[in-house]
Write a protein that holds these residues in place. Structure first.
Motif, PDB file in Angstrom:
ATOM      1  N   ASP A  58      -7.296  -1.539   0.459  1.00 30.77           N
ATOM      2  CA  ASP A  58      -7.735  -0.598  -0.570  1.00 30.77           C
ATOM      3  C   ASP A  58      -8.849   0.320  -0.082  1.00 30.77           C
ATOM      4  O   ASP A  58      -9.008   1.442  -0.573  1.00 30.77           O
ATOM      5  CB  ASP A  58      -8.204  -1.364  -1.811  1.00 30.77           C
ATOM      6  CG  ASP A  58      -7.041  -2.019  -2.540  1.00 30.77           C
ATOM      7  OD1 ASP A  58      -5.896  -1.578  -2.325  1.00 30.77           O
ATOM      8  OD2 ASP A  58      -7.282  -2.968  -3.309  1.00 30.77           O
ATOM      9  N   VAL A 104      -4.581  -2.406  -8.332  1.00 29.83           N
ATOM     10  CA  VAL A 104      -4.631  -1.126  -9.041  1.00 29.83           C
ATOM     11  C   VAL A 104      -4.984   0.000  -8.076  1.00 29.83           C
ATOM     12  O   VAL A 104      -4.393   1.090  -8.114  1.00 29.83           O
ATOM     13  CB  VAL A 104      -5.655  -1.199 -10.191  1.00 29.83           C
ATOM     14  CG1 VAL A 104      -5.819   0.166 -10.846  1.00 29.83           C
ATOM     15  CG2 VAL A 104      -5.228  -2.237 -11.217  1.00 29.83           C
ATOM     16  N   GLU A 105      -5.944  -0.260  -7.177  1.00 30.28           N
ATOM     17  CA  GLU A 105      -6.388   0.761  -6.231  1.00 30.28           C
ATOM     18  C   GLU A 105      -5.270   1.174  -5.281  1.00 30.28           C
ATOM     19  O   GLU A 105      -5.201   2.326  -4.852  1.00 30.28           O
ATOM     20  CB  GLU A 105      -7.598   0.254  -5.439  1.00 30.28           C
ATOM     21  CG  GLU A 105      -8.831  -0.004  -6.288  1.00 30.28           C
ATOM     22  CD  GLU A 105      -9.295   1.248  -7.020  1.00 30.28           C
ATOM     23  OE1 GLU A 105      -9.241   2.336  -6.410  1.00 30.28           O
ATOM     24  OE2 GLU A 105      -9.700   1.134  -8.186  1.00 30.28           O
ATOM     25  N   LYS A 149      -2.952   3.672  -7.350  1.00 24.60           N
ATOM     26  CA  LYS A 149      -3.532   4.836  -8.023  1.00 24.60           C
ATOM     27  C   LYS A 149      -3.098   6.181  -7.450  1.00 24.60           C
ATOM     28  O   LYS A 149      -2.850   7.126  -8.201  1.00 24.60           O
ATOM     29  CB  LYS A 149      -5.060   4.723  -8.019  1.00 24.60           C
ATOM     30  CG  LYS A 149      -5.619   4.031  -9.250  1.00 24.60           C
ATOM     31  CD  LYS A 149      -7.140   4.095  -9.269  1.00 24.60           C
ATOM     32  CE  LYS A 149      -7.680   3.455 -10.543  1.00 24.60           C
ATOM     33  NZ  LYS A 149      -9.160   3.498 -10.586  1.00 24.60           N
ATOM     34  N   SER A 153      -3.672   1.690 -13.531  1.00 24.24           N
ATOM     35  CA  SER A 153      -3.536   2.709 -12.483  1.00 24.24           C
ATOM     36  C   SER A 153      -2.890   3.986 -12.991  1.00 24.24           C
ATOM     37  O   SER A 153      -2.965   5.024 -12.326  1.00 24.24           O
ATOM     38  CB  SER A 153      -2.704   2.152 -11.319  1.00 24.24           C
ATOM     39  OG  SER A 153      -1.381   1.843 -11.742  1.00 24.24           O
TER      40      SER A 153
END
Length: 740
Positions: free
Chosen positions: A370, A396-397, A400, A426
């Motif tokens: 990430d 999530v990162e 995104k 995200s």
């Protein structure tokens, strides 16, 4: 297989890419040429009449050394006439649509055959020239519907070592656009193998055993309209600057070139080989032994749209490797050991701003970094294929940057249930989400929120596949989600669960039954009573637990404060008990113990053949050892656990046959624990270590338990190999006899 993948990519590209490959052919039109006037045929004096089989009219010279058959409307089949010792047969200006196998067999004596100016002729079946062993001249010119020749069309006409120049010259004078020479034998393709061929657009040289290609063999001076060149399935060792001129090409297929069988070298791509290939749109390098690529490998491919490098040995990608391909839309790196020595970074994928589809199938990926997110280089990605990797989670990162993602394939990984919402957090909204064959055991609140988010966004048109996971269908796993759905779940989410075919994996009573069926029957399963009971038990146990914890803390405090005195008291206790006397007594008793078996053998059913060989080697030859085999020696009707415990106690040694199947077997794992406890228990009294380890083949690390890992690291084990079988059995026999 390779060609099928290429076609799939081409079709996909035509559907999703901004510009289509075949659009570049709009400026290519066929010139409908008039066949030259044959003065000899106009002056033929002898009328042979109409052939009843085909409807063709035929004329000839008086000696029938030249026969011409024609018929603008009547001649619909190849003529069947008796031409005797005719040297030349001309079939022209007919309405014949195809020539099939057998149509030419009766003309075995011909030296020249001309099939010219037939406006409806579109197919020459492979093998039609099989009987024309004396043929020296062949012409299929000016047939405006005959656009390509199929594989094996010229079988039996001497296509070995190099393309026959006379036939190539004949084809060069036609309107044929596709030339298929696959599955012949041209080991060396030189600059002079082909004449000037102005109309050829597709040249198929797959599987022709080519080991070298001269630098100007396919030069634009010879093939000005060549757009597709297929050289897959050959033995080309790589691409260097003197290899394959491709300035005019749109598609170049170099897949499955693995070198010769005697010299299977890595496939090398030299610096600057694509410098003049600015028109190239599709490059297929799949199934080659490409080891590494660098920032200079693809210089010149600024208009490339599709790059296929799957099924190679690629494990190093240099920084900025893909930067020259600023218009690349499809990148296939599947089945390469990409992360065997390094993690994937953003610098490696710099410049892929227009990439639409990335395939990273079976690349050994365990996680994405990430802090250095590679997907930040691909803001327009719509398809991400990550199937068959080793991903435990995805963050999530990581997702995104992928704002336009439509298809996300995470099937066949090791993903477990995620607690916090990923897609909702995200903002990613794929229309197709594949999570099949992972390790998801239950629906967490985060998963439910993600499902609800995706379903509401696309009005249930989104495809979410969760089949072949490890869902546990019991009250503990499903009741909370069931109650949340009843209170907070949207109608569209409830419909999804009701219609889904997600199956339970456990317990046994619900195995292979729908999760939806379990959730619909929760009321009848007394889960509500279970929940109330759990709450009441929590209250009952809370107060005593707090008291117990407080008491333990006080005890620990006292032990720590008076630890010096406690150590002194333990020392006096050891002296008083006379520990050494007890050890000698135990040792003497064990030395006199009579064992029923020399060894108890623990194995899985996959290794049954190996155990049968062990019985033959140890029981049938001196010193005739006695093994305990559960299939043979366990008494019928006894409990398995009791039989195992009794057999271990009655055996001098315990043999563990460790394989991949052994590590996966629950019974074998239990027997390993018993054997280890037995060894530790007898540590003071037994003069020898009763545990004997035999390893057969490689064992995947993910199946190894803590006990097995400890034993394999701390004990010397025997490794079975077919090459040293006699030495293996001798060493094993000596170990078992040594302490007998």
């Amino acid at each position: 297989m390779v060609f099928a993948r290429y076609l799939w990519l081409l079709l996909y590209y035509a559907q999703y890419a901004g510009t289509q490959l075949m659009k570049d052919y709009e400026d290519i039109t066929l010139s409908i040429l008039s066949p030259p006037v044959d003065e000899a045929s106009l002056a033929l004096p002898f009328n042979m009449g109409q052939d009843r089989t085909s409807g063709c009219f035929c004329r000839s010279t008086s000696r029938k050394d030249l026969v011409v058959c024609f018929g603008n409307y009547e001649c619909a089949k190849f003529p069947k006439i008796n031409i005797g010792v005719c040297d030349t047969l001309v079939v022209r200006t007919t309405v014949i649509s195809q020539i099939t196998v057998g149509d030419l067999d009766q003309y075995f004596g011909l030296r020249a055959l001309k099939i010219d100016g037939n406006s409806r002729l579109h197919t020459l079946q492979p093998g039609i020239f099989r009987n024309l062993s004396n043929l020296e001249e062949l012409s299929v010119s000016y047939n405006t519907q005959l656009h390509y020749l199929q594989t094996h069309t010229f079988t039996g006409m001497g296509f070995r070592k190099q393309p026959p120049m006379k036939i190539m010259e004949m084809i060069a004078n036609t309107t044929i656009r596709r030339l298929n020479l696959a599955d012949n034998q041209f080991e060396l393709i030189t600059d002079d193998d082909f004449p000037y061929m102005p109309n050829i657009e597709v040249l198929d040289l797959r599987r022709v055993f080519a080991i070298a290609v001269s630098p100007y063999a396919f030069n634009p001076d010879r093939f000005p309209k060549l757009r597709i060149l297929l050289l897959s399935g050959n033995n080309l060792p790589g691409i260097n600057i003197y290899h394959i001129s491709c300035q005019q090409l749109l598609l170049l297929d170099l897949s499955s070139n693995k070198g010769t069988s005697s010299s299977s070298l890595y496939y090398e791509i030299d610096r600057g080989v694509f410098s003049f290939c600015r028109d190239l749109r599709f490059l297929n390098l799949a199934y080659n032994r490409i080891k590494h690529i660098y920032n200079y490998t693809f210089i010149g491919l600024e208009n490339l749209r599709i790059l296929n490098m799957e099924n190679g040995t690629l494990f190093h990608i240099g920084l900025g490797t893909f930067k020259p391909m600023k218009h690349l839309e499809i990148l296939n790196l599947g089945n390469n050991p990409l992360v065997s020595s390094e993690n994937l970074t953003s610098s490696q994928f710099e410049g892929l701003n227009e990439l639409k589809m990335l395939i990273l199938r079976n690349c050994g990926i365990k996680r994405f970094n990430d802090d250095d997110n590679m997907f930040e280089m691909m803001p327009n990605l719509t398809h991400l294929i990550l199937t068959n990797n080793q991903l435990f989670y995805i963050t999530v990162e990581t997702l995104k940057p992928l704002k336009f993602l439509k298809v996300l394939d995470l099937s066949q990984n090791l993903l477990v249930s995620w607690w916090q919402p990923i897609f909702l957090a995200s903002g990613i909204q794929p229309t197709k989400l594949y999570l099949m064959n992972n390790k998801i055991s239950h629906f967490s609140l985060g998963m439910i929120q993600d499902l609800n988010y995706l379903l509401e966004k696309y009005n249930a048109s989104v495809e979410i596949d969760l089949m072949d996971n490890l869902f546990i269908c019991d009250c503990n796993s499903m009741y909370k989600i069931y109650t949340w759905l009843q209170v907070n779940g949207s109608d569209i989410l409830k419909k999804y669960f009701a219609k889904s075919n997600i199956l339970c994996s456990s317990p046994d009573v619900w195995e292979d039954r729908r999760v939806a069926d379990f959730m619909s029957s929760i009321k009848n399963l007394r889960c509500f009573v279970y929940q109330k009971f759990s709450t009441a038990m929590l209250l009952v146990w809370t107060a005593p637990s707090l008291v117990t914890i407080a008491f333990l803390l006080i005890v620990i405090f006292l032990i720590y404060r008076y630890r010096i005195y406690i150590r002194y008291w333990l020392f006096l206790a050891k002296v008083a008990l006379g520990r050494s006397f007890i050890r000698r007594t135990l040792k003497a008793d064990n030395l006199n113990k009579a064992y029923k078996y020399d060894a108890f053998v623990s194995y899985c059913n996959d290794d049954r053949e190996f155990v049968l060989e062990m019985i033959s080697q140890l029981e049938s030859q001196p010193p005739y050892l006695k093994l305990c085999i559960y299939e043979r020696d366990f008494e019928i009707g006894t409990f398995i656990s009791e039989a195992i415990l009794r057999s271990i106690n009655e055996s001098r040694h315990i043999i563990l046959i460790i394989s991949n199947g052994f590590a996966k077997s629950q019974w074998c794992r239990w027997e390993t624990h018993l054997a280890e406890y037995h060894r530790l228990f007898l540590d003071d009294g037994t003069p020898h270590d009763p545990l004997v380890l035999i390893k057969t083949g490689e064992v995947e690390n993910k199946y190894l338990t803590t006990t097995l890992k400890y034993l394999l690291k701390t004990k010397i084990y025997h490794s079975w190999t077919e090459q040293n079988s006699d030495d293996f059995w001798k060493k094993l026999r000596n170990v078992l006899v040594k302490n007998k």
